[in-house]
Design a protein around this motif. Structure first.
Motif, PDB file in Angstrom:
ATOM      1  N   ASP B 213       0.824  -1.213   0.000  1.00  0.00           N
ATOM      2  CA  ASP B 213       0.000   0.000   0.000  1.00  0.00           C
ATOM      3  C   ASP B 213       0.860   1.265   0.000  1.00  0.00           C
ATOM      4  O   ASP B 213       0.408   2.330  -0.401  1.00  0.00           O
ATOM      5  CB  ASP B 213      -0.914  -0.020   1.237  1.00  0.00           C
ATOM      6  CG  ASP B 213      -1.950   1.079   1.213  1.00  0.00           C
ATOM      7  OD1 ASP B 213      -2.578   1.268   0.150  1.00  0.00           O
ATOM      8  OD2 ASP B 213      -2.151   1.753   2.236  1.00  0.00           O
ATOM      9  N   THR B 215       3.609   1.463  -1.705  1.00  0.00           N
ATOM     10  CA  THR B 215       4.374   1.476  -2.945  1.00  0.00           C
ATOM     11  C   THR B 215       3.487   1.533  -4.188  1.00  0.00           C
ATOM     12  O   THR B 215       3.843   2.143  -5.186  1.00  0.00           O
ATOM     13  CB  THR B 215       5.251   0.199  -3.018  1.00  0.00           C
ATOM     14  OG1 THR B 215       5.994   0.104  -1.812  1.00  0.00           O
ATOM     15  CG2 THR B 215       6.194   0.234  -4.195  1.00  0.00           C
ATOM     16  N   PHE B 216       2.322   0.887  -4.102  1.00  0.00           N
ATOM     17  CA  PHE B 216       1.430   0.785  -5.265  1.00  0.00           C
ATOM     18  C   PHE B 216       0.061   1.367  -4.944  1.00  0.00           C
ATOM     19  O   PHE B 216      -0.331   1.441  -3.777  1.00  0.00           O
ATOM     20  CB  PHE B 216       1.251  -0.692  -5.664  1.00  0.00           C
ATOM     21  CG  PHE B 216       2.529  -1.396  -5.956  1.00  0.00           C
ATOM     22  CD1 PHE B 216       3.136  -1.277  -7.199  1.00  0.00           C
ATOM     23  CD2 PHE B 216       3.152  -2.177  -4.993  1.00  0.00           C
ATOM     24  CE1 PHE B 216       4.333  -1.915  -7.467  1.00  0.00           C
ATOM     25  CE2 PHE B 216       4.354  -2.817  -5.237  1.00  0.00           C
ATOM     26  CZ  PHE B 216       4.944  -2.687  -6.482  1.00  0.00           C
ATOM     27  N   ASP B 217      -0.660   1.725  -6.002  1.00  0.00           N
ATOM     28  CA  ASP B 217      -2.033   2.182  -5.815  1.00  0.00           C
ATOM     29  C   ASP B 217      -2.933   0.950  -5.842  1.00  0.00           C
ATOM     30  O   ASP B 217      -3.364   0.510  -6.915  1.00  0.00           O
ATOM     31  CB  ASP B 217      -2.426   3.166  -6.909  1.00  0.00           C
ATOM     32  CG  ASP B 217      -3.861   3.620  -6.722  1.00  0.00           C
ATOM     33  OD1 ASP B 217      -4.251   3.861  -5.567  1.00  0.00           O
ATOM     34  OD2 ASP B 217      -4.591   3.706  -7.718  1.00  0.00           O
ATOM     35  N   LEU B 218      -3.215   0.415  -4.694  1.00  0.00           N
ATOM     36  CA  LEU B 218      -3.915  -0.873  -4.633  1.00  0.00           C
ATOM     37  C   LEU B 218      -5.369  -0.775  -5.064  1.00  0.00           C
ATOM     38  O   LEU B 218      -5.977  -1.788  -5.409  1.00  0.00           O
ATOM     39  CB  LEU B 218      -3.826  -1.446  -3.212  1.00  0.00           C
ATOM     40  CG  LEU B 218      -2.414  -1.795  -2.748  1.00  0.00           C
ATOM     41  CD1 LEU B 218      -2.449  -2.362  -1.330  1.00  0.00           C
ATOM     42  CD2 LEU B 218      -1.750  -2.799  -3.682  1.00  0.00           C
TER      43      LEU B 218
END
Lengths: 265, 239
Positions: B213, B215-218
């Protein structure tokens, strides 16, 4: 073997570049307006998507704000998924347009300003919300090192709880406990290593005490294991509380309030 | 069909008092008239009705109640209305969420399962609110999280309901389903949710999702991409 992951080098969006404000819409759900300045140290991909998310616990509402190059404000920012009275926190995400959906930049735990805060140019560091608290009169909600004073929405007599909370007895009896809980959470709590030195509450308390918050060289270990540091924090917190009570003339106003209350009996 | 009602504060107090007595005497009969007593209950907004029945699964319970709850949420009722509603529903469906055994005795668990507590880390334990809330946000994607009998509170709920990354994200809930649901047995795969962070299991999944969460747009990445991010330790559940 359990794998571990390193975070990417996403950028932090400075707080003063995220300007959110509440829009009160009569009896309907609360809304907000957002104004984002995404000029960061390292330029962002112009095609990156921008989102503003309102959140409280597991409830998240996401609003698309266009791209870095072409910002767009959503027409409807109604926060209808949150119960009446609850004011969520916000985060801003700038997301890589590619399929890996990397976060390029973000700001978290942002509190919108109320109309009176915008008018006065002063921002409240302890927003108030009225929610169901069962048997409790008040409670401090802690979320990502941000704080909200929750008041029991069921208290409507003799006056609405938001009015009662501005009276001298509430300020004298509740606020010292609130200040203690907040400062101890920031300096000794589980997220102490994520607290910025310029956190609003640390600055506020520093103004009250005339000195900065106690600091440690070793931020990696549990501060509650360091008894000398805990003593230092407790002394500083106590000074801040006394400074607050002095600033508010808490004792005099409390006595006056009680006298007036007795005269009305 | 019965009128959907909610407890007033007096009703909640009586409900709590009865639960306390039930702890001491598990064969105590359900209090007569409590569900309709005008001193303890009120008719819920919108004149909704509920079907008197015993549910066999949390998913079935949640799927049935969710439309009525959605209509009440749309009406923007004040927050102090809801605890009385959840508790009244708990009382109305008490035979589902705390059934009596053959001896007529009920096996009462922690009272927070029947008496709504608004704290973020307690409320999902309420046996009506918890499943209905997950179903309302995730729909069909909640089927793994709220499988099982209405009386049960599993680690699937405990580990997911309090984590916003999972409980508010259909893509992640679907990834959990694809990873851990055994279609042939219509049940979670064996060993998927132990009481520890064994590699590849539910608690480990929860920790990783919290890391992802950052690091990425979940919310936009999708189920396939989430599954692709998982390391080798999850391989044994992928089949």
């Amino acid at each position: 073997m359990i794998a571990r992951f390193n975070y990417t080098d996403r950028q932090k969006i400075p707080r003063d570049q995220v300007r959110l404000s509440w829009v009160v819409n009569g009896a309907g759900p609360l809304q907000f307006r957002g104004d984002l300045d995404l000029m960061l140290k390292r330029p962002l991909d112009p095609a990156a998507h921008v989102f503003v998310e309102a959140y409280s616990g597991p409830v998240v509402m996401r609003f698309p704000f266009g791209t870095v190059e072409h910002p767009e404000h959503p027409a409807d920012t109604s926060l209808g998924e949150f119960p009446p009275g609850l004011k969520p926190l916000f985060r801003v995400k700038v997301v890589d347009p590619g399929s890996d959906r990397l976060l390029l930049a973000w700001a978290d735990a942002v509190t919108p300003l109320a109309p009176e805060e915008i008018e006065s140019g002063r921002r409240s560091i302890l927003p108030v919300e009225t929610v169901d608290l069962g048997p409790l009169v008040w409670k401090l909600r802690i979320d990502s090192n941000q704080f909200r004073l929750q008041l029991n929405a069921a208290i409507r007599e003799p006056r609405d709880i938001t009015l009662l909370a501005r009276e001298a007895d509430f300020i004298a009896l509740v606020y010292p406990a609130v200040i203690r809980q907040i400062l101890e959470h920031l300096l000794l709590g589980p997220e102490h290593d994520a607290v910025d030195e310029d956190h609003d509450w640390l600055i506020f308390a520093a103004q009250l005490t005339g000195r900065s918050a106690p600091a440690r060289d070793d931020d990696a270990t549990d501060p509650t294991d360091d008894s000398a540091f805990v003593d230092e924090v407790e002394a500083w917190v106590q000074e801040a509380i006394e400074g607050f009570c002095q600033q508010q003339h808490a004792t005099e106003r409390f006595v006056q309030f009680k006298k007036e209350a007795e005269e009305h009996v | 069909m019965s009128e959907l009602r909610y407890f007033t504060q007096a009703g909640r107090d009586q409900w709590s008092a009865w639960l306390e007595t039930l702890k001491a005497d598990p064969a105590l009969p359900f209090p007569d008239g409590l569900l309709t007593n005008p001193d303890c209950t009120r008719r819920a907004h919108g004149n909704a009705t509920v079907d008197s029945r015993v549910f066999t699964s949390k998913f079935e319970l949640a799927e049935t109640l969710a439309p009525a709850i959605a209509a009440l949420r749309d009406a923007r009722l004040p927050s102090d209305y809801w605890p009385g509603l959840w508790d009244w529903l708990g009382a109305f469906y008490f035979d589902s969420i705390c059934p009596a055994g053959a001896s007529g005795k009920r096996k009462l668990n922690d009272l927070v399962r029947y008496r709504f507590n608004a704290s973020w880390n307690r409320k999902y334990r309420h046996r009506i609110f918890g499943p209905v809330d997950l179903y309302s946000r995730l729909g069909l994607s909640s089927r793994l999280l709220i499988h099982g009998e209405p009386a049960s509170l599993t680690d699937w709920e405990e580990q997911t309901a309090s984590r916003y990354q999972i409980s508010g994200n259909k893509g992640i809930a679907d990834a959990l389903y694809r990873l851990y649901w055994d279609i042939t047995k219509d049940a979670p795969k064996r060993g998927a949710a132990p009481n520890s962070k064994k590699p590849g299991t539910l608690r480990r999944f929860g920790d990783l999702v919290q890391q992802f969460d950052r690091t990425f747009d979940l919310l936009s990445i999708g189920t396939d991409a989430i599954l692709d991010l998982l390391p080798k330790e999850f391989s044994r559940f992928r089949a």
